[in-house]
Motif scaffolding. Structure first.
Motif, PDB file in Angstrom:
ATOM      1  N   GLU A   1       0.787  -1.480  -0.003  1.00  0.00           N
ATOM      2  CA  GLU A   1      -0.190   0.035  -0.122  1.00  0.00           C
ATOM      3  C   GLU A   1       0.683   1.395  -0.006  1.00  0.00           C
ATOM      4  O   GLU A   1       0.476   2.224  -0.668  1.00  0.00           O
ATOM      5  CB  GLU A   1      -0.806  -0.200   1.261  1.00  0.00           C
ATOM      6  CG  GLU A   1      -2.008  -1.162   1.391  1.00  0.00           C
ATOM      7  CD  GLU A   1      -2.859  -1.278   2.421  1.00  0.00           C
ATOM      8  OE1 GLU A   1      -2.630  -0.309   3.428  1.00  0.00           O
ATOM      9  OE2 GLU A   1      -3.695  -1.923   2.474  1.00  0.00           O
ATOM     10  N   GLU A   2       1.784   1.315   0.881  1.00  0.00           N
ATOM     11  CA  GLU A   2       2.708   2.501   0.812  1.00  0.00           C
ATOM     12  C   GLU A   2       3.358   2.546  -0.429  1.00  0.00           C
ATOM     13  O   GLU A   2       3.678   3.820  -1.048  1.00  0.00           O
ATOM     14  CB  GLU A   2       3.847   2.036   1.869  1.00  0.00           C
ATOM     15  CG  GLU A   2       4.678   3.301   2.298  1.00  0.00           C
ATOM     16  CD  GLU A   2       5.796   3.121   3.374  1.00  0.00           C
ATOM     17  OE1 GLU A   2       7.074   3.158   3.084  1.00  0.00           O
ATOM     18  OE2 GLU A   2       5.124   2.642   4.276  1.00  0.00           O
TER      19      GLU A   2
ATOM     20  N   ALA B   1       1.667   6.100  -6.926  1.00  0.00           N
ATOM     21  CA  ALA B   1       0.390   7.060  -7.325  1.00  0.00           C
ATOM     22  C   ALA B   1       1.009   8.548  -7.281  1.00  0.00           C
ATOM     23  O   ALA B   1       0.548   9.680  -8.141  1.00  0.00           O
ATOM     24  CB  ALA B   1      -0.709   6.998  -6.599  1.00  0.00           C
ATOM     25  N   GLY B   2       1.703   9.008  -6.172  1.00  0.00           N
ATOM     26  CA  GLY B   2       2.148  10.344  -6.172  1.00  0.00           C
ATOM     27  C   GLY B   2       2.987  10.897  -7.061  1.00  0.00           C
ATOM     28  O   GLY B   2       2.966  11.957  -7.772  1.00  0.00           O
ATOM     29  N   MET B   3       3.798   9.829  -7.453  1.00  0.00           N
ATOM     30  CA  MET B   3       4.823  10.104  -8.434  1.00  0.00           C
ATOM     31  C   MET B   3       4.177  10.305  -9.900  1.00  0.00           C
ATOM     32  O   MET B   3       4.395  11.142 -10.728  1.00  0.00           O
ATOM     33  CB  MET B   3       5.872   8.867  -8.787  1.00  0.00           C
ATOM     34  CG  MET B   3       6.876   9.095  -7.412  1.00  0.00           C
ATOM     35  SD  MET B   3       7.914   7.478  -7.424  1.00  0.00           S
ATOM     36  CE  MET B   3       8.836   7.183  -8.897  1.00  0.00           C
ATOM     37  N   MET B   4       3.245   9.370 -10.176  1.00  0.00           N
ATOM     38  CA  MET B   4       2.556   9.531 -11.544  1.00  0.00           C
ATOM     39  C   MET B   4       1.742  10.718 -11.444  1.00  0.00           C
ATOM     40  O   MET B   4       1.691  11.226 -12.688  1.00  0.00           O
ATOM     41  CB  MET B   4       1.475   8.496 -11.451  1.00  0.00           C
ATOM     42  CG  MET B   4       2.101   6.928 -11.677  1.00  0.00           C
ATOM     43  SD  MET B   4       3.160   6.823 -13.283  1.00  0.00           S
ATOM     44  CE  MET B   4       1.818   6.927 -14.557  1.00  0.00           C
ATOM     45  N   ASP B   5       1.104  11.081 -10.354  1.00  0.00           N
ATOM     46  CA  ASP B   5       0.613  12.518 -10.183  1.00  0.00           C
ATOM     47  C   ASP B   5       1.456  13.791 -10.674  1.00  0.00           C
ATOM     48  O   ASP B   5       1.135  14.406 -11.443  1.00  0.00           O
ATOM     49  CB  ASP B   5      -0.249  12.569  -9.157  1.00  0.00           C
ATOM     50  CG  ASP B   5      -1.091  13.841  -8.986  1.00  0.00           C
ATOM     51  OD1 ASP B   5      -1.678  14.140  -9.937  1.00  0.00           O
ATOM     52  OD2 ASP B   5      -1.024  14.632  -7.826  1.00  0.00           O
TER      53      ASP B   5
END
Length: 152
Positions: A73-74, A80-84
């Motif tokens: 999950e981490e 997800a943060g990097m993709m954003d």
């Protein structure tokens, strides 16, 4: 002490030696001595030991599984943060939009050093040659970026 009561508690009610000792108000070593008289004691003791090992193994496996899920999950949140961030950078660098000098400098801030006398960010070529689209120096007002504020 009632030997039959100890036998009932241990073999039928499946109580632990400590629990029996507490109920009868005696030492656990006394209960152990009484139980050693019975031939089925060693077999029951071994069965309980295997059962306990099985429970411990299941607990360890469940714990490892939980840890792996937490790590996963981490990792997914980080991804997800990097993709954003990638999406935001791609949008700001798309052909339809041009980056302002401020945005370019913010993206490459680690390649700039602050010159206090001129109140400017100056490109530091120790990280490599300066790309043509990056300015050599940029004026920074001392009230704009806190990390470059001159202390008085």
């Amino acid at each position: 002490m009632d030997v039959e009561l100890v036998k009932k508690y241990y073999f039928e009610d499946k109580l632990k030696i400590v629990e029996i000792a507490k109920i009868l108000g005696v030492n656990k070593s006394t209960i152990s001595r009484v139980l050693k008289q019975f031939p089925e004691f060693e077999k029951e003791k071994e069965r309980r030991k295997k059962e306990s090992e099985k429970r411990a193994k299941e607990w360890r496996n469940e714990y490892k599984k939980q840890k792996r899920n937490e790590e996963k999950e981490e990792e997914e949140a980080l991804y997800a943060g990097m993709m954003d961030l990638q999406r935001q950078n791609a949008m700001s660098m798309s052909k339809r939009r041009t980056l302002s000098t401020d945005t370019l400098v913010k993206l490459c801030i680690t390649h700039y050093d602050y010159n206090k006398e001129k109140e400017r960010l100056v490109f530091n070529e120790s990280a490599g040659k300066r790309p043509a689209d990056l300015p050599r120096s940029v004026y920074v007002h001392k009230n704009v970026l806190k990390q470059f504020r001159v202390s008085t």
